[in-house]
Design a protein around this motif. Structure first.
Motif, PDB file in Angstrom:
ATOM      1  N   ASP A  35       0.903  -1.347  -0.133  1.00 46.31           N
ATOM      2  CA  ASP A  35      -0.157   0.026   0.189  1.00 46.31           C
ATOM      3  C   ASP A  35       0.877   1.240  -0.111  1.00 46.31           C
ATOM      4  O   ASP A  35       0.680   2.248  -0.825  1.00 46.31           O
ATOM      5  N   ALA A  36       1.826   1.438   0.836  1.00 45.30           N
ATOM      6  CA  ALA A  36       2.621   2.486   0.908  1.00 45.30           C
ATOM      7  C   ALA A  36       3.526   2.639  -0.580  1.00 45.30           C
ATOM      8  O   ALA A  36       3.648   3.713  -0.820  1.00 45.30           O
ATOM      9  N   ASP A  37       3.831   1.535  -1.255  1.00 41.42           N
ATOM     10  CA  ASP A  37       4.669   1.581  -2.474  1.00 41.42           C
ATOM     11  C   ASP A  37       3.401   2.366  -3.299  1.00 41.42           C
ATOM     12  O   ASP A  37       3.763   3.028  -4.221  1.00 41.42           O
ATOM     13  N   ARG A  38       2.291   1.654  -3.422  1.00 41.03           N
ATOM     14  CA  ARG A  38       1.059   2.316  -4.282  1.00 41.03           C
ATOM     15  C   ARG A  38       0.875   3.698  -4.078  1.00 41.03           C
ATOM     16  O   ARG A  38       0.729   4.584  -4.905  1.00 41.03           O
ATOM     17  N   LEU A  39       0.999   4.277  -2.564  1.00 41.72           N
ATOM     18  CA  LEU A  39       0.982   5.835  -2.606  1.00 41.72           C
ATOM     19  C   LEU A  39       1.898   6.458  -3.008  1.00 41.72           C
ATOM     20  O   LEU A  39       1.881   7.752  -3.860  1.00 41.72           O
ATOM     21  N   ARG A  40       3.099   6.025  -2.808  1.00 40.34           N
ATOM     22  CA  ARG A  40       4.298   6.744  -3.501  1.00 40.34           C
ATOM     23  C   ARG A  40       4.445   6.795  -4.902  1.00 40.34           C
ATOM     24  O   ARG A  40       4.874   7.518  -5.430  1.00 40.34           O
ATOM     25  N   ALA A  41       3.801   5.651  -5.568  1.00 39.64           N
ATOM     26  CA  ALA A  41       3.794   5.720  -7.253  1.00 39.64           C
ATOM     27  C   ALA A  41       2.610   6.494  -7.798  1.00 39.64           C
ATOM     28  O   ALA A  41       2.450   6.776  -8.906  1.00 39.64           O
ATOM     29  N   ALA A  42       1.709   6.995  -6.772  1.00 35.49           N
ATOM     30  CA  ALA A  42       0.510   7.785  -7.268  1.00 35.49           C
ATOM     31  C   ALA A  42       0.672   8.909  -7.705  1.00 35.49           C
ATOM     32  O   ALA A  42       1.853   9.627  -7.266  1.00 35.49           O
ATOM     33  N   ARG A  43      -0.038   9.689  -8.583  1.00 38.42           N
ATOM     34  CA  ARG A  43      -0.080  11.203  -9.181  1.00 38.42           C
ATOM     35  C   ARG A  43      -0.602  12.067  -8.018  1.00 38.42           C
ATOM     36  O   ARG A  43      -0.119  12.882  -7.544  1.00 38.42           O
ATOM     37  N   VAL A  44      -1.623  11.580  -7.646  1.00 38.69           N
ATOM     38  CA  VAL A  44      -2.918  12.159  -6.841  1.00 38.69           C
ATOM     39  C   VAL A  44      -3.484  11.033  -5.783  1.00 38.69           C
ATOM     40  O   VAL A  44      -3.413  10.142  -6.097  1.00 38.69           O
ATOM     41  N   VAL A  45      -3.459  11.413  -4.450  1.00 40.11           N
ATOM     42  CA  VAL A  45      -3.921  10.703  -3.636  1.00 40.11           C
ATOM     43  C   VAL A  45      -5.130  11.833  -2.934  1.00 40.11           C
ATOM     44  O   VAL A  45      -4.888  12.567  -2.380  1.00 40.11           O
ATOM     45  N   VAL A  46      -6.355  11.000  -2.957  1.00 45.11           N
ATOM     46  CA  VAL A  46      -7.466  11.899  -2.494  1.00 45.11           C
ATOM     47  C   VAL A  46      -7.694  11.289  -1.158  1.00 45.11           C
ATOM     48  O   VAL A  46      -8.058   9.924  -0.959  1.00 45.11           O
ATOM     49  N   ALA A  47      -7.596  12.045  -0.041  1.00 43.82           N
ATOM     50  CA  ALA A  47      -7.921  11.695   1.383  1.00 43.82           C
ATOM     51  C   ALA A  47      -9.033  12.280   2.051  1.00 43.82           C
ATOM     52  O   ALA A  47      -9.246  13.495   1.647  1.00 43.82           O
ATOM     53  N   PRO A  98     -14.795  20.537  -7.518  1.00 49.99           N
ATOM     54  CA  PRO A  98     -13.809  21.459  -8.194  1.00 49.99           C
ATOM     55  C   PRO A  98     -12.261  21.452  -7.889  1.00 49.99           C
ATOM     56  O   PRO A  98     -11.263  21.127  -8.592  1.00 49.99           O
ATOM     57  N   ALA A  99     -12.095  21.361  -6.619  1.00 50.64           N
ATOM     58  CA  ALA A  99     -10.816  20.902  -5.970  1.00 50.64           C
ATOM     59  C   ALA A  99     -10.172  19.579  -6.618  1.00 50.64           C
ATOM     60  O   ALA A  99      -8.900  19.538  -7.042  1.00 50.64           O
ATOM     61  N   ILE A 100     -10.850  18.506  -6.570  1.00 56.25           N
ATOM     62  CA  ILE A 100     -10.693  17.256  -7.173  1.00 56.25           C
ATOM     63  C   ILE A 100     -10.244  17.363  -8.523  1.00 56.25           C
ATOM     64  O   ILE A 100      -9.432  16.930  -8.892  1.00 56.25           O
ATOM     65  N   ALA A 101     -11.134  17.976  -9.102  1.00 56.64           N
ATOM     66  CA  ALA A 101     -10.880  18.228 -10.656  1.00 56.64           C
ATOM     67  C   ALA A 101      -9.688  18.781 -11.053  1.00 56.64           C
ATOM     68  O   ALA A 101      -8.888  18.431 -11.953  1.00 56.64           O
ATOM     69  N   ASP A 102      -9.575  19.826 -10.322  1.00 54.21           N
ATOM     70  CA  ASP A 102      -8.088  20.729 -10.446  1.00 54.21           C
ATOM     71  C   ASP A 102      -6.862  19.792 -10.044  1.00 54.21           C
ATOM     72  O   ASP A 102      -5.884  19.797 -11.055  1.00 54.21           O
ATOM     73  N   ALA A 103      -6.956  19.047  -9.146  1.00 50.07           N
ATOM     74  CA  ALA A 103      -5.944  18.152  -8.784  1.00 50.07           C
ATOM     75  C   ALA A 103      -5.716  17.184  -9.740  1.00 50.07           C
ATOM     76  O   ALA A 103      -4.297  16.645 -10.303  1.00 50.07           O
ATOM     77  N   LEU A 104      -6.731  16.583 -10.397  1.00 51.11           N
ATOM     78  CA  LEU A 104      -6.534  15.533 -11.304  1.00 51.11           C
ATOM     79  C   LEU A 104      -6.029  16.159 -12.828  1.00 51.11           C
ATOM     80  O   LEU A 104      -5.113  15.641 -13.430  1.00 51.11           O
ATOM     81  N   GLY A 105      -6.408  17.448 -12.921  1.00 55.87           N
ATOM     82  CA  GLY A 105      -5.884  18.186 -14.115  1.00 55.87           C
ATOM     83  C   GLY A 105      -4.257  18.343 -13.934  1.00 55.87           C
ATOM     84  O   GLY A 105      -3.621  18.197 -14.817  1.00 55.87           O
ATOM     85  N   ASP A 106      -4.163  18.823 -12.845  1.00 56.40           N
ATOM     86  CA  ASP A 106      -2.710  19.260 -12.746  1.00 56.40           C
ATOM     87  C   ASP A 106      -1.736  18.105 -12.852  1.00 56.40           C
ATOM     88  O   ASP A 106      -0.704  17.967 -13.102  1.00 56.40           O
ATOM     89  N   ALA A 107      -2.620  16.813 -12.194  1.00 51.16           N
ATOM     90  CA  ALA A 107      -1.585  15.471 -12.323  1.00 51.16           C
ATOM     91  C   ALA A 107      -1.599  15.206 -13.730  1.00 51.16           C
ATOM     92  O   ALA A 107      -0.777  13.933 -13.971  1.00 51.16           O
ATOM     93  N   GLY A 108      -1.976  15.619 -14.714  1.00 48.97           N
ATOM     94  CA  GLY A 108      -2.221  15.138 -16.115  1.00 48.97           C
ATOM     95  C   GLY A 108      -2.790  14.126 -16.512  1.00 48.97           C
ATOM     96  O   GLY A 108      -2.704  13.360 -17.233  1.00 48.97           O
TER      97      GLY A 108
END
Length: 196
Positions: A35-47, A98-108
């Motif tokens: 799980d920790a590896d998956r988190l570090r490999a992610a572009r965005v994590v929504v918590a 909107p913040a979620i959409a922005d984070a996804l967009g910023d992450a490409g």
């Protein structure tokens, strides 16, 4: 899993993996090394934030230190002090969209041939409208219940957002805590019953 579903809807139906498995209590979930590896490999994590994912705190900090964008939904909507269950109010979820959409967009996030920001805006707007319709449906359903009868008791204190939004009176909880990890005993239950 709630936020994985929300993010998937904002991302136009893209599959979004949830770190905490379905049916598992987010309050107590401890991440594995995988799980920790998956988190570090992610572009965005929504918590969620507000200490809901208390067992994930160190793993989230490590991922953030590695450059992963960590978006805590609680930072993007109005919260009730001490209660992390903000997804129980569709309006508060919509406020964070909107913040979620922005984070996804910023992450490409690549949604195909269309302009990314336009597609994300379209999906985010559509989902926000759906959440508004949901709130209206719930309001309509409660309209049939006289205000004096809109009284509930919960297993633990997890309905404050829902109750606040839809005019319910939470008169008690079996476990008087916002965490499902809190415990109660017979004496505490007798005292709570006497108080009610």
């Amino acid at each position: 899993t709630v936020w994985a579903d929300v993010v998937s809807r904002v991302a136009c139906g893209e599959e979004v993996p949830a770190l905490v498995p379905p049916g598992t209590d987010a309050h107590s979930y401890e991440p594995s090394i995988r799980d920790a590896d998956r988190l570090r490999a992610a572009r965005v994590v929504v918590a969620n934030g507000l200490d809901l994912e208390d067992g994930l705190t160190d793993a989230l900090r490590t991922a953030a230190a590695d450059g992963v964008t960590i978006l805590e939904v609680a930072d993007h909507t109005e919260v009730i002090d001490g209660d992390p269950h903000l997804w129980m109010d569709p309006d508060r979820v919509a406020a964070a969209v909107p913040a979620i959409a922005d984070a996804l967009g910023d992450a490409g996030l690549d949604l195909g041939p269309d302009e990314r920001s336009e597609e994300l805006d379209r999906c985010a707007g559509g989902y926000s409208a759906e959440l508004s319709r949901l709130a209206e449906e719930v309001e309509s359903a409660f309209a049939a219940v006289p205000p004096a009868r809109r009284v509930v008791v919960t297993q633990h204190e997890n309905l404050r957002y829902f109750a606040t939004r839809f005019g319910l009176d939470v008169v008690g909880a079996v476990v008087p805590s916002t965490s499902s990890l809190a415990a109660t005993g017979p004496r505490a239950m007798e005292e709570r019953e006497a108080a009610l």
